[in-house]
Design a protein around this motif. Structure first.
Motif, PDB file in Angstrom:
ATOM      1  N   ILE A  26       0.646  -1.024  -0.112  1.00  0.00           N
ATOM      2  CA  ILE A  26      -0.102  -0.412   0.140  1.00  0.00           C
ATOM      3  C   ILE A  26       0.949   1.473  -0.140  1.00  0.00           C
ATOM      4  N   ARG A  27       1.994   1.417   0.384  1.00  0.00           N
ATOM      5  CA  ARG A  27       3.019   1.859   1.044  1.00  0.00           C
ATOM      6  C   ARG A  27       3.198   2.899  -1.074  1.00  0.00           C
ATOM      7  N   ILE A  28       3.796   1.677  -1.830  1.00  0.00           N
ATOM      8  CA  ILE A  28       4.193   2.100  -3.183  1.00  0.00           C
ATOM      9  C   ILE A  28       2.927   2.350  -4.265  1.00  0.00           C
ATOM     10  N   GLU A  29       1.706   1.975  -3.312  1.00  0.00           N
ATOM     11  CA  GLU A  29       1.031   2.167  -4.259  1.00  0.00           C
ATOM     12  C   GLU A  29       0.317   3.231  -4.233  1.00  0.00           C
ATOM     13  N   ALA A  69       8.257  11.769  -1.340  1.00  0.00           N
ATOM     14  CA  ALA A  69       9.297  10.937  -0.215  1.00  0.00           C
ATOM     15  C   ALA A  69       8.818  10.769   1.734  1.00  0.00           C
ATOM     16  N   ILE A  70       7.545  11.410   1.447  1.00  0.00           N
ATOM     17  CA  ILE A  70       6.963  11.215   3.457  1.00  0.00           C
ATOM     18  C   ILE A  70       6.391   9.722   2.614  1.00  0.00           C
ATOM     19  N   LEU A  71       5.759   9.474   1.652  1.00  0.00           N
ATOM     20  CA  LEU A  71       4.626   8.443   1.809  1.00  0.00           C
ATOM     21  C   LEU A  71       5.751   7.260   1.614  1.00  0.00           C
ATOM     22  N   ALA A  72       6.953   7.289   0.895  1.00  0.00           N
ATOM     23  CA  ALA A  72       7.327   6.373   1.278  1.00  0.00           C
ATOM     24  C   ALA A  72       9.310   6.241   1.940  1.00  0.00           C
ATOM     25  N   THR A  73       8.570   7.252   3.538  1.00  0.00           N
ATOM     26  CA  THR A  73       9.146   6.791   4.174  1.00  0.00           C
ATOM     27  C   THR A  73       8.237   6.338   5.464  1.00  0.00           C
ATOM     28  N   PRO A  74       8.674   4.632   5.694  1.00  0.00           N
ATOM     29  CA  PRO A  74       8.122   4.226   6.773  1.00  0.00           C
ATOM     30  C   PRO A  74       8.452   5.184   8.125  1.00  0.00           C
ATOM     31  N   PRO A  75       7.081   4.914   9.515  1.00  0.00           N
ATOM     32  CA  PRO A  75       7.074   5.691  10.549  1.00  0.00           C
ATOM     33  C   PRO A  75       8.341   5.122  10.827  1.00  0.00           C
ATOM     34  N   GLU A  76       9.274   4.046  11.032  1.00  0.00           N
ATOM     35  CA  GLU A  76      10.252   3.759  11.903  1.00  0.00           C
ATOM     36  C   GLU A  76      11.762   3.922  11.000  1.00  0.00           C
ATOM     37  N   LYS A  77      11.671   4.496  10.000  1.00  0.00           N
ATOM     38  CA  LYS A  77      12.968   4.868   9.825  1.00  0.00           C
ATOM     39  C   LYS A  77      12.854   6.659   9.506  1.00  0.00           C
ATOM     40  N   GLU A  78      11.477   6.915   9.930  1.00  0.00           N
ATOM     41  CA  GLU A  78      11.416   8.982  10.116  1.00  0.00           C
ATOM     42  C   GLU A  78      12.989   9.342  10.636  1.00  0.00           C
ATOM     43  N   ILE A  79      13.704   8.756  11.605  1.00  0.00           N
ATOM     44  CA  ILE A  79      14.256   8.634  12.666  1.00  0.00           C
ATOM     45  C   ILE A  79      15.561   8.363  11.989  1.00  0.00           C
ATOM     46  N   LEU A  80      16.707   8.964  12.565  1.00  0.00           N
ATOM     47  CA  LEU A  80      17.758   8.718  12.073  1.00  0.00           C
ATOM     48  C   LEU A  80      18.922   7.683  13.169  1.00  0.00           C
ATOM     49  N   LYS A  81      19.374   7.079  13.088  1.00  0.00           N
ATOM     50  CA  LYS A  81      20.134   6.833  14.530  1.00  0.00           C
ATOM     51  C   LYS A  81      21.065   8.190  15.025  1.00  0.00           C
ATOM     52  N   SER A  82      21.335   8.634  14.427  1.00  0.00           N
ATOM     53  CA  SER A  82      22.086  10.083  15.001  1.00  0.00           C
ATOM     54  C   SER A  82      21.406  11.063  15.410  1.00  0.00           C
ATOM     55  N   LEU A 142      -5.626   5.865  -0.741  1.00  0.00           N
ATOM     56  CA  LEU A 142      -4.838   5.271  -0.952  1.00  0.00           C
ATOM     57  C   LEU A 142      -3.811   5.657   0.037  1.00  0.00           C
ATOM     58  N   ALA A 143      -3.668   7.105   0.545  1.00  0.00           N
ATOM     59  CA  ALA A 143      -2.638   7.840   1.899  1.00  0.00           C
ATOM     60  C   ALA A 143      -3.506   7.850   2.744  1.00  0.00           C
ATOM     61  N   VAL A 144      -4.844   7.681   2.754  1.00  0.00           N
ATOM     62  CA  VAL A 144      -6.548   7.243   3.655  1.00  0.00           C
ATOM     63  C   VAL A 144      -5.885   6.147   4.610  1.00  0.00           C
ATOM     64  N   ILE A 149      -3.112   1.211   8.125  1.00  0.00           N
ATOM     65  CA  ILE A 149      -2.301   1.229   8.058  1.00  0.00           C
ATOM     66  C   ILE A 149      -1.214   1.230   9.631  1.00  0.00           C
ATOM     67  N   GLU A 150      -0.627   2.307   8.561  1.00  0.00           N
ATOM     68  CA  GLU A 150       0.516   2.625   9.612  1.00  0.00           C
ATOM     69  C   GLU A 150       0.338   4.372   9.767  1.00  0.00           C
ATOM     70  N   PRO A 151       0.952   5.260  10.698  1.00  0.00           N
ATOM     71  CA  PRO A 151       0.717   6.638  10.524  1.00  0.00           C
ATOM     72  C   PRO A 151       1.418   7.632   9.720  1.00  0.00           C
ATOM     73  N   THR A 152       0.390   8.200   8.929  1.00  0.00           N
ATOM     74  CA  THR A 152       1.036   9.412   7.660  1.00  0.00           C
ATOM     75  C   THR A 152       1.199  10.874   8.420  1.00  0.00           C
ATOM     76  N   ASP A 153       1.363  11.574   7.599  1.00  0.00           N
ATOM     77  CA  ASP A 153       1.948  12.535   8.013  1.00  0.00           C
ATOM     78  C   ASP A 153       0.565  12.895   7.770  1.00  0.00           C
ATOM     79  N   GLU A 154      -0.992  13.789   8.487  1.00  0.00           N
ATOM     80  CA  GLU A 154      -2.180  13.746   8.253  1.00  0.00           C
ATOM     81  C   GLU A 154      -1.980  15.049   7.279  1.00  0.00           C
ATOM     82  N   LEU A 155      -0.750  15.900   7.205  1.00  0.00           N
ATOM     83  CA  LEU A 155      -1.041  17.088   6.618  1.00  0.00           C
ATOM     84  C   LEU A 155      -1.153  16.843   4.796  1.00  0.00           C
ATOM     85  N   VAL A 156      -0.057  15.194   5.062  1.00  0.00           N
ATOM     86  CA  VAL A 156      -0.086  14.685   3.605  1.00  0.00           C
ATOM     87  C   VAL A 156      -1.512  14.548   3.185  1.00  0.00           C
TER      88      VAL A 156
END
Length: 189
Positions: A26-29, A69-82, A142-144, A149-156
Motif C-alpha cells: 500500500i505504501r508503494i501504491e 518522499a514522505i509516503l516512501a518513508t515508513p514511520p520506523e525509518k523517519e528518525i536516523l540513528k543520529s 490510498l494515503a488514507v 495501517i501505519e501513521p501518515t502525516d495528516e498534512l499529506v
C-alpha cells in the motif's frame, strides 16, 4: 548511476531507509499514484495557458515530490540513528495548503456560481485537469488507507484533498478562459 539496478527483479522494492517491501504494498501504491498524478500535472502544464497557472503547477509538482518522499518513508525509518529526522528539510506545511486555497479563491472570483455538477470535458486541457483530479482523489484514498495501517502525516492527506479541489476549480477556470462548454449534469426525472 545506472537506471536499472536489478534489485526489483523479484517483485520487491526499497523504501527510504532500506526496508524492502512487495511492489504491491500500500505504501508503494500510495507514492506511485502520487507520481502518476505528478505526470498528469506535467501534461496539463504543457498545454497553452496563462503562465500564472503554469507557475502554480510547477509549485504543485515540487510539493508532490515531497509528498512522495514522505509516503516512501515508513514511520520506523523517519528518525536516523543520529536522532535527526530523515526528511528534516522536507515536509508539507499548512502554508502549502493555504497556497492552494488562495489560488482556488482567486480563480473562483471570476467564475459563475456552480449550480449543478459538471460533466468532465469541453476541451482537451480541461479534460486533462479532470483526469488529474481523479488520480489525485485515488492518491488521497490510498494515503488514507495507508494511514489506517501505519501513521501518515495528516498534512499529506489534507494537501491531497485540497489539491483535488484546486484541480476541479482549475478545470472550471480553464473552461471559462477557453470559452469551452461546461456541460451541467442534470439527473433524469
Amino acid at each position: 548511476m545506472k537506471v536499472y539496478t536489478k534489485t526489483g527483479d523479484t517483485g520487491t522494492t526499497a523504501l527510504f531507509g532500506g526496508t524492502r517491501v512487495p511492489k504491491h504494498h500500500i505504501r508503494i501504491e500510495s507514492y506511485g499514484t502520487v507520481d502518476e498524478l505528478n505526470s498528469h500535472i506535467g501534461l496539463i502544464r504543457d498545454q497553452e495557458m496563462n503562465q500564472l497557472y503554469k507557475n502554480v503547477l510547477i509549485e504543485i509538482q515540487d510539493r508532490l515530490f515531497t509528498v512522495g518522499a514522505i509516503l516512501a518513508t515508513p514511520p520506523e525509518k523517519e528518525i536516523l540513528k543520529s536522532g535527526e529526522k530523515r526528511l528534516k528539510n522536507l515536509g508539507i506545511t499548512e502554508s502549502d495548503i493555504e497556497f492552494l486555497e488562495k489560488e482556488i479563491d482567486s480563480m473562483e472570483e471570476s467564475l459563475p456560481q456552480m449550480t449543478h455538477f459538471v460533466l468532465p470535458g469541453g476541451h482537451t486541457t480541461v479534460s486533462y485537469c479532470h483526469i488529474a483530479r481523479c488520480v489525485c482523489r485515488r492518491a488521497e484514498r490510498l494515503a488514507v488507507h495507508l494511514n489506517d495501517i501505519e501513521p501518515t502525516d495528516e498534512l499529506v492527506i489534507k494537501y491531497l484533498n485540497r489539491l483535488s479541489d484546486y484541480l476541479f476549480v482549475l478545470a472550471r477556470k480553464l473552461s471559462y478562459d477557453l470559452k469551452a462548454d461546461e456541460v451541467q449534469w442534470i439527473p433524469r426525472k
